[in-house]
Design an enzyme around this catalytic site. Structure first.
Site, mmCIF file in Angstrom:
data_model
loop_
_atom_site.group_PDB
_atom_site.id
_atom_site.type_symbol
_atom_site.label_atom_id
_atom_site.label_comp_id
_atom_site.label_asym_id
_atom_site.label_seq_id
_atom_site.Cartn_x
_atom_site.Cartn_y
_atom_site.Cartn_z
ATOM 1 N N GLY A 131 0.832 -1.193 0.000
ATOM 2 C CA GLY A 131 0.000 0.000 0.000
ATOM 3 C C GLY A 131 0.867 1.243 0.000
ATOM 4 O O GLY A 131 2.048 1.187 0.349
ATOM 5 N N CYS A 134 5.357 -6.007 1.601
ATOM 6 C CA CYS A 134 5.734 -4.592 1.599
ATOM 7 C C CYS A 134 5.098 -3.852 2.781
ATOM 8 O O CYS A 134 5.508 -4.046 3.916
ATOM 9 C CB CYS A 134 5.371 -3.955 0.255
ATOM 10 S SG CYS A 134 6.218 -2.382 -0.036
ATOM 11 N N TYR A 135 4.082 -3.015 2.550
ATOM 12 C CA TYR A 135 3.412 -2.342 3.658
ATOM 13 C C TYR A 135 2.912 -3.365 4.676
ATOM 14 O O TYR A 135 2.914 -3.112 5.885
ATOM 15 C CB TYR A 135 2.243 -1.498 3.141
ATOM 16 C CG TYR A 135 1.443 -0.832 4.244
ATOM 17 C CD1 TYR A 135 1.835 0.390 4.777
ATOM 18 C CD2 TYR A 135 0.301 -1.447 4.770
ATOM 19 C CE1 TYR A 135 1.118 0.994 5.802
ATOM 20 C CE2 TYR A 135 -0.420 -0.857 5.792
ATOM 21 C CZ TYR A 135 -0.014 0.365 6.308
ATOM 22 O OH TYR A 135 -0.731 0.949 7.331
ATOM 23 N N HIS A 145 7.960 -7.408 -3.625
ATOM 24 C CA HIS A 145 6.677 -7.826 -4.217
ATOM 25 C C HIS A 145 6.860 -9.127 -4.999
ATOM 26 O O HIS A 145 7.336 -9.114 -6.144
ATOM 27 C CB HIS A 145 6.137 -6.739 -5.146
ATOM 28 C CG HIS A 145 5.605 -5.540 -4.433
ATOM 29 N ND1 HIS A 145 4.309 -5.454 -4.001
ATOM 30 C CD2 HIS A 145 6.214 -4.390 -4.031
ATOM 31 C CE1 HIS A 145 4.124 -4.296 -3.388
ATOM 32 N NE2 HIS A 145 5.266 -3.634 -3.385
ATOM 33 N N GLU A 150 4.555 -10.884 -6.319
ATOM 34 C CA GLU A 150 3.488 -11.068 -7.299
ATOM 35 C C GLU A 150 3.812 -10.503 -8.673
ATOM 36 O O GLU A 150 3.137 -10.835 -9.657
ATOM 37 C CB GLU A 150 2.179 -10.455 -6.779
ATOM 38 C CG GLU A 150 2.143 -8.943 -6.705
ATOM 39 C CD GLU A 150 2.703 -8.367 -5.411
ATOM 40 O OE1 GLU A 150 2.360 -7.214 -5.090
ATOM 41 O OE2 GLU A 150 3.484 -9.053 -4.722
ATOM 42 N N ASP A 207 -17.808 -11.172 -22.255
ATOM 43 C CA ASP A 207 -18.430 -11.293 -20.938
ATOM 44 C C ASP A 207 -19.901 -11.678 -21.011
ATOM 45 O O ASP A 207 -20.342 -12.614 -20.334
ATOM 46 C CB ASP A 207 -18.270 -9.980 -20.156
ATOM 47 C CG ASP A 207 -16.816 -9.559 -20.020
ATOM 48 O OD1 ASP A 207 -15.935 -10.429 -20.194
ATOM 49 O OD2 ASP A 207 -16.559 -8.377 -19.768
ATOM 50 N N LYS A 267 -10.834 -11.666 -16.170
ATOM 51 C CA LYS A 267 -11.072 -11.794 -17.616
ATOM 52 C C LYS A 267 -10.458 -13.074 -18.186
ATOM 53 O O LYS A 267 -11.092 -13.770 -18.987
ATOM 54 C CB LYS A 267 -10.481 -10.577 -18.339
ATOM 55 C CG LYS A 267 -10.862 -10.485 -19.808
ATOM 56 C CD LYS A 267 -12.271 -9.962 -19.961
ATOM 57 C CE LYS A 267 -12.602 -9.637 -21.402
ATOM 58 N NZ LYS A 267 -13.882 -8.930 -21.533
#
Length: 517
Positions: A57, A84-85, A173, A175, A231, A373
């Site tokens: 964050g 992180c945060y 991070h 990710e 969608d 998606k």
């Protein structure tokens, strides 16, 4: 059914990468769900996740308005990974010490693994770990019971874990793609520490959603606007699988569709999938409403307003309709949640089909609201939908109206349809269609002098737009081979009577947008 009982709960502290964490986990066939950091402990206990991740964050735990969580969360016995945060938060709340770093660590960094840990299972301690850092604070003193398991040049504590409790934290991070072995770290947390089972598959999702829809809808009917887009098509097919002819899809031809679009959609829904499709040709109504209108925002409002009128009139003809089906996706849900007192501002309010009015008094059925998606495309494959539909590039809701600069006319639409079809067909032939985010033609409100044969011409200009992007938020223009551009240009000029010049848009987003209007 609560899929989080075998999944990972992500608490969002405002990181730009929060959705990416969720996607990385789901890539391991493990369900993940994002909730605001302010969620109550009682709610977490009801959800019973296998583990919890604190996202990063933009805030600092040293700021007066920092985002905190009930510290009792560390006593629930659930595995927690702070990123992180999230690491600084864990340190601060468990009485360690966080300080402003002398040098802000942002970008690529090398992290040295200094202690064995389940988090590092399968990783080599011999070579530094390449990682992505993005922080201005660092850990000065670890909380009681924790140990350092990794260091970096600017972070003496680049990762830590508790000696006896399943509490872990990393300053980098894992990710993002800039941390090449980050997926392995997340997998270790998911499987080695949380002991989750990889049971989140499209097949299991279909089974779960079919039962869920049947329980919710009962014997009532569901109306749904379909456009031929990914969608709405996948959502409609899933609803049909659950409730059959109780679903009534409505396809409105607004006159702003691509070449032969209405034929393709009708063929798929009626002829191939045998659905109870209602087709409404309202093209004259839309074009009359757009007559003389050149302002882009006004065009959008008119198209939305006309859509509501047409859809509402058609829906009211359907006896027993109590529900409205929609292709809402998980990012829409996340963006629509205003985290009270939280870090993430509401980016947009999720709008239903065309902004349908509340007076319709229909309850929502959103079978895709748990999916990203890429998962929707996988679901489409699972449901046997042709790749022509599930691999489609995004197409704007107002259709070709925002690709015609100036007034929308029948003549302009006819030109643009032909030019756009040439662009798309040649991009497909060159195997670029699935590699890029969008590729299309734009009709410009200018004319230029040309020469065809021995005659002078004064005709329309066509712009080609082709961009690459991961989410549409930012985009770069694609450097298409000159031979391909030449072929597209040659075909448009020779085959589309009324166009004598083709230009290529080399603007990125930002500062430009993907669509021209």
């Amino acid at each position: 059914m609560n899929p989080l009982q075998d999944g990972i709960l992500i608490l969002d502290f405002g990181s730009q990468y929060t959705q990416l964490i969720a996607r990385r986990i789901r890539e391991q066939n493990v369900y993940s769900e994002i909730r605001p950091y302010a969620i109550s402990l009682s709610e977490i206990q009801k959800l019973k996740p296998k583990g919890i991740i604190f996202s990063g964050g933009p805030a600092s735990v040293l700021d007066p308005k920092a985002h905190f969580i009930d510290p009792e969360i560390y006593n629930l016995g659930m595995p927690i990974l702070g990123i992180c945060y999230g690491m600084q938060l864990m340190t601060h709340q468990l009485h360690g010490k966080v300080e402003k770093a002398l040098d802000r660590e942002y970008g690529n960094a090398e992290v040295t693994l200094v202690e064995d840990s389940l988090l590092w299972r399968g990783l080599s301690k011999e070579n530094p770990l390449k990682a992505w850092m993005s922080h201005g604070d660092r850990i000065l003193k670890l909380p009681l019971g924790f140990k350092i398991i990794a260091r970096s040049k600017n972070s003496p504590a680049a990762a830590m874990c508790h000696e006896t409790k399943p509490l872990y934290a990393v300053q980098f991070h894992p990710e993002v793609t800039h941390t090449p072995q980050g997926t392995e770290i997340l997998k270790n947390f998911i499987f080695q520490i949380c002991h989750a089972t990889p049971s989140w598959t499209m097949q299991s999702f279909v089974e779960h959603m079919i039962q869920s829809v049947r329980n919710r809808v009962q014997e009532n009917k569901v109306v749904m606007g379909v456009s031929g887009g990914v969608d709405s098509t996948v959502a409609a097919m899933l609803l049909q699988k659950a409730i059959g002819d109780q679903l009534v899809p409505i396809f409105i031809n607004n006159g702003l569709l691509r070449l032969n679009e209405e034929k393709k959609v009708i063929n798929l829904f009626k002829n191939q999938k045998h659905m109870n499709l209602r087709y409404v040709d309202a093209s004259s109504q839309f074009l009359n409403a757009l007559k003389g209108i050149t302002d882009p925002e006004q065009k959008r409002k008119i198209i939305g307003h006309e859509f509501i009128k047409v859809f509402e009139a058609e829906a009211q003809k359907i006896q027993g309709a109590k529900f409205l089906g929609q292709g809402t996706l998980y990012p829409d849900v996340i963006e629509s949640v205003s985290f009270s007192g939280g870090p993430s501002q509401t980016i947009k309010s999720h709008h239903n089909v065309g902004g349908l009015p509340k007076e319709m008094n229909l309850k929502l059925v959103e079978p895709l609201r748990e999916l990203f998606k890429d998962e929707v495309r996988k679901l489409g494959q699972e449901l046997g939908i042709p790749s022509e539909f599930i691999d489609r590039q995004p197409f704007p809701g107002p259709g070709l109206a925002v690709r015609i600069l100036g007034e929308v006319t029948q003549a302009g639409l006819a030109l643009l349809r032909l030019a756009d079809d040439i662009v798309v067909s040649e991009i497909k032939k060159a195997n670029y269609y699935k590699q890029v985010w969008q590729s299309f033609a734009v009709l410009l409100p200018v004319k230029s002098v040309g020469v065809m044969g021995d005659e002078r011409t004064y005709e329309n200009v066509c712009a080609i737009r082709c961009v690459k992007s991961s989410d549409g938020m930012t985009a770069d223009w694609v450097d298409l081979p000159h031979e391909l551009l030449a072929k597209i240009s040659n075909r448009i000029i020779n085959e589309v009577r009324g166009m004598n010049r083709v230009v290529y848009d080399i603007s990125s987003k930002p500062p430009a947008t993907i669509e021209w209007e």
